[in-house]
Design an enzyme around this catalytic site. Structure first.
Site, PDB file in Angstrom:
ATOM      1  N   ILE A 122      -3.329  -3.541  22.561  1.00 44.34           N
ATOM      2  CA  ILE A 122      -3.862  -4.056  22.020  1.00 44.34           C
ATOM      3  C   ILE A 122      -3.332  -5.584  21.153  1.00 44.34           C
ATOM      4  CG2 ILE A 122      -5.020  -4.988  19.470  1.00 44.34           C
ATOM      5  CD1 ILE A 122      -6.848  -2.400  21.261  1.00 44.34           C
ATOM      6  N   SER A 170       4.118   8.925  12.961  1.00 44.31           N
ATOM      7  CA  SER A 170       2.784   8.749  10.785  1.00 44.31           C
ATOM      8  C   SER A 170       1.677   8.629  11.719  1.00 44.31           C
ATOM      9  CB  SER A 170       3.388   7.601  10.663  1.00 44.31           C
ATOM     10  OG  SER A 170       3.333   6.463  11.640  1.00 44.31           O
ATOM     11  N   LYS A 171       1.368   8.724  13.002  1.00 37.61           N
ATOM     12  CA  LYS A 171       0.024   8.208  13.828  1.00 37.61           C
ATOM     13  C   LYS A 171      -0.929   9.757  13.583  1.00 37.61           C
ATOM     14  CE  LYS A 171      -0.019   3.344  12.868  1.00 37.61           C
ATOM     15  NZ  LYS A 171      -0.753   3.215  12.417  1.00 37.61           N
ATOM     16  N   ASN A 197      -5.741   0.190   7.252  1.00 37.15           N
ATOM     17  CA  ASN A 197      -5.511  -0.345   8.122  1.00 37.15           C
ATOM     18  C   ASN A 197      -3.724  -0.742   8.583  1.00 37.15           C
ATOM     19  OD1 ASN A 197      -5.956  -2.327  11.417  1.00 37.15           O
ATOM     20  ND2 ASN A 197      -4.940  -3.758   9.512  1.00 37.15           N
ATOM     21  N   TYR A 202       6.943   5.920  14.258  1.00 37.14           N
ATOM     22  CA  TYR A 202       5.583   5.240  14.484  1.00 37.14           C
ATOM     23  C   TYR A 202       4.204   6.720  15.089  1.00 37.14           C
ATOM     24  CZ  TYR A 202       2.257   1.760  15.637  1.00 37.14           C
ATOM     25  OH  TYR A 202       0.347   1.418  15.929  1.00 37.14           O
ATOM     26  N   VAL A 205       0.998  -1.631   0.197  1.00 37.13           N
ATOM     27  CA  VAL A 205      -0.415  -0.121   0.175  1.00 37.13           C
ATOM     28  C   VAL A 205       0.987   1.384   0.425  1.00 37.13           C
ATOM     29  CG1 VAL A 205      -2.266  -1.013   1.089  1.00 37.13           C
ATOM     30  CG2 VAL A 205      -0.132  -0.244   2.726  1.00 37.13           C
ATOM     31  N   SER A 245      -3.273   5.358  16.001  1.00 36.82           N
ATOM     32  CA  SER A 245      -2.661   4.793  17.356  1.00 36.82           C
ATOM     33  C   SER A 245      -3.137   6.001  18.607  1.00 36.82           C
ATOM     34  CB  SER A 245      -1.500   4.297  18.105  1.00 36.82           C
ATOM     35  OG  SER A 245      -1.277   4.294  18.430  1.00 36.82           O
TER      36      SER A 245
HETATM   37  N1  LIG Z   1      -1.032  -4.021  18.568  1.00 38.06           N
HETATM   38  C1  LIG Z   1      -1.946  -2.960  18.847  1.00 38.06           C
HETATM   39  O1  LIG Z   1      -1.913  -3.071  19.712  1.00 38.06           O
HETATM   40  C2  LIG Z   1      -1.689  -1.077  17.936  1.00 38.06           C
HETATM   41  C3  LIG Z   1      -2.501  -0.605  18.471  1.00 38.06           C
HETATM   42  C4  LIG Z   1      -2.234   0.909  18.264  1.00 38.06           C
HETATM   43  C5  LIG Z   1      -2.385   0.881  16.948  1.00 38.06           C
HETATM   44  N2  LIG Z   1      -2.197  -0.247  15.585  1.00 38.06           N
HETATM   45  C6  LIG Z   1      -2.446  -0.161  14.369  1.00 38.06           C
HETATM   46  O2  LIG Z   1      -3.668  -1.262  13.902  1.00 38.06           O
HETATM   47  C7  LIG Z   1      -3.399  -1.327  12.383  1.00 38.06           C
HETATM   48  C8  LIG Z   1      -2.767  -3.549  12.620  1.00 38.06           C
HETATM   49  O3  LIG Z   1      -1.598  -3.527  13.688  1.00 38.06           O
HETATM   50  P1  LIG Z   1      -2.118  -4.664  13.815  1.00 38.06           P
HETATM   51  O4  LIG Z   1      -1.299  -5.039  15.571  1.00 38.06           O
HETATM   52  O5  LIG Z   1      -2.829  -6.088  13.647  1.00 38.06           O
HETATM   53  O6  LIG Z   1      -0.039  -5.228  13.172  1.00 38.06           O
HETATM   54  P2  LIG Z   1      -0.103  -6.954  12.827  1.00 38.06           P
HETATM   55  O7  LIG Z   1      -0.675  -7.948  13.355  1.00 38.06           O
HETATM   56  O8  LIG Z   1       1.203  -6.942  12.605  1.00 38.06           O
HETATM   57  O9  LIG Z   1      -0.685  -6.621  11.109  1.00 38.06           O
HETATM   58  C9  LIG Z   1      -0.449  -5.660  10.107  1.00 38.06           C
HETATM   59  C10 LIG Z   1      -0.842  -5.684   8.594  1.00 38.06           C
HETATM   60  O10 LIG Z   1      -0.577  -5.139   7.764  1.00 38.06           O
HETATM   61  C11 LIG Z   1       0.408  -5.422   6.319  1.00 38.06           C
HETATM   62  N3  LIG Z   1       1.151  -4.740   6.788  1.00 38.06           N
HETATM   63  C12 LIG Z   1       2.207  -3.993   6.628  1.00 38.06           C
HETATM   64  N4  LIG Z   1       2.836  -3.696   6.241  1.00 38.06           N
HETATM   65  C13 LIG Z   1       1.965  -3.507   4.711  1.00 38.06           C
HETATM   66  C14 LIG Z   1       2.116  -2.855   2.979  1.00 38.06           C
HETATM   67  N5  LIG Z   1       3.424  -2.229   3.084  1.00 38.06           N
HETATM   68  N6  LIG Z   1       1.507  -3.061   2.336  1.00 38.06           N
HETATM   69  C15 LIG Z   1      -0.111  -3.742   2.413  1.00 38.06           C
HETATM   70  N7  LIG Z   1       0.261  -4.384   3.498  1.00 38.06           N
HETATM   71  C16 LIG Z   1       0.793  -4.220   4.525  1.00 38.06           C
HETATM   72  C17 LIG Z   1       0.350  -7.255   6.765  1.00 38.06           C
HETATM   73  O11 LIG Z   1       0.124  -8.407   5.874  1.00 38.06           O
HETATM   74  P3  LIG Z   1       1.444  -8.427   5.563  1.00 38.06           P
HETATM   75  O12 LIG Z   1       2.731  -8.779   6.159  1.00 38.06           O
HETATM   76  O13 LIG Z   1       1.279  -9.913   5.266  1.00 38.06           O
HETATM   77  O14 LIG Z   1       2.032  -8.522   4.094  1.00 38.06           O
HETATM   78  C18 LIG Z   1      -0.276  -7.110   8.283  1.00 38.06           C
HETATM   79  O15 LIG Z   1      -1.834  -7.945   7.639  1.00 38.06           O
HETATM   80  C19 LIG Z   1      -1.281  -1.102  12.295  1.00 38.06           C
HETATM   81  O16 LIG Z   1      -1.969   0.521  11.563  1.00 38.06           O
HETATM   82  C20 LIG Z   1      -1.052  -0.547  13.660  1.00 38.06           C
HETATM   83  O17 LIG Z   1       0.218   0.363  13.340  1.00 38.06           O
HETATM   84  C21 LIG Z   1      -1.328  -1.403  16.288  1.00 38.06           C
END
Ligand SMILES: NC(=O)c1ccc[n+]([C@@H]2O[C@H](COP(=O)([O-])OP(=O)(O)OC[C@H]3O[C@@H](n4cnc5c(N)ncnc54)[C@H](OP(=O)(O)O)[C@@H]3O)[C@@H](O)[C@H]2O)c1
Length: 244
Positions: A185, A155-156, A87, A152, A61, A139
């Site tokens: 999370i 960006s957020k 996302n 990070y 993306v 975030s």
């Molecule tokens: N977990 C938390 O505590 C938390 C807190 C605040 C915000 N967030 C935000 O919530 C979102 C999801 O987080 P998560 O914890 O679910 O992350 P995750 O488990 O690391 O999953 C990230 C997803 O993004 C995809 N991705 C990464 N780079 C990409 C790219 N260049 N193009 C297309 N797809 C891409 C990955 O797919 P592949 O690697 O399979 O391609 C994966 O499906 C993120 O934006 C994160 O910053 C998470």
């Protein structure tokens, strides 16, 4: 809650994006799911058990041209786009003094530029429809900052400015734009953190637990649905009451 709607969701191979895709499918949306890895095709297969059509697209993306191409394909295949969930995201954590230019650029490109790319790819269609919902994954770190996450957090925080600007620019076209700011999370992204960081975080959360992917997916479902039809330009914190 999403009967007849077409949703485009990025970052759906695991974690929060996977949970949002499943929640939307359970609520009868048709889905265009996107990730960089080919695992996205397996996820599409798994989500076929629900009523809506599901098509997977393997896409980085952060690549503007590819987002334009895939946006066109999605509109050809589904005929419309009602919901875009931006996302996909990554972390490259490091204290500022040791943070490389590469890690700064990569996080800004994948987390922030991607949102511009995907929004540009589908918004002309939403304008034609005079209807659309954009949900961007920010975030709490974008609101409060965090040591070791300057890239990070920037960006957020940028996502929030983008979200509010789009809400002001496109509200008259009946397009809503909101951000979700998750706290801590449980996903692969946070499982990578050291045990001590995890337990300190948990202690500081008023609800005394780490959030689940469903906690976030439920808010995404609400924002995507017509129940949120008068909500735009907002950031909804999903953080267990964390003091930001
Ligand atoms: N977990 C938390 O505590 C938390 C807190 C605040 C915000 N967030 C935000 O919530 C979102 C999801 O987080 P998560 O914890 O679910 O992350 P995750 O488990 O690391 O999953 C990230 C997803 O993004 C995809 N991705 C990464 N780079 C990409 C790219 N260049 N193009 C297309 N797809 C891409 C990955 O797919 P592949 O690697 O399979 O391609 C994966 O499906 C993120 O934006 C994160 O910053 C998470």
């Amino acid at each position: 809650m999403l009967e007849g709607k077409v949703a485009v969701i990025t970052g759906t191979t695991r974690g929060i994006g996977r949970a949002i895709a499943e929640k939307f499918a359970q609520n009868n949306a048709s889905l265009a799911i996107i990730s960089r890895s080919e695992k996205v095709f397996d996820v599409a297969q798994e989500l076929q058990k629900y009523n809506g059509k599901v098509i997977a697209y393997q896409l980085d993306v952060s690549n503007f041209e590819r987002c334009q191409q895939v946006g066109k394909q999605i509109i050809e295949e589904f005929g419309r786009v009602d919901i875009l969930v931006n996302n996909a995201g990554i972390t490259r954590d490091m204290l500022l003094l040791r943070m490389s230019e590469k890690d700064w650029d990569e996080v800004i490109r994948v987390n922030l530029k991607s949102i511009f790319n995907m929004t540009k790819a589908v918004v002309p269609q939403m304008i034609r429809q005079r209807n659309g919902v954009i949900i961007n994954m920010s975030s709490v770190v974008g609101l409060g900052g965090n040591a070791g996450q300057a890239n990070y957090a920037a960006s957020k925080a940028g996502i929030i400015g983008f979200t509010k600007s789009v809400a002001k620019e496109l509200g008259a076209r009946n397009i809503r734009s909101n951000a979700i700011a998750p706290g801590f999370i449980e996903t692969d992204m946070t499982r990578a953190l050291p045990e001590k960081v995890l337990s300190d975080w948990k202690e500081s959360i008023p609800l005394r637990r780490i959030g689940s992917v469903d906690d976030v997916a439920n808010v995404a479902l609400f924002l995507a649905s017509d129940m949120a039809s008068y909500i735009t330009g907002q950031v909804i914190n999903v953080c267990g009451g964390l003091d930001i």
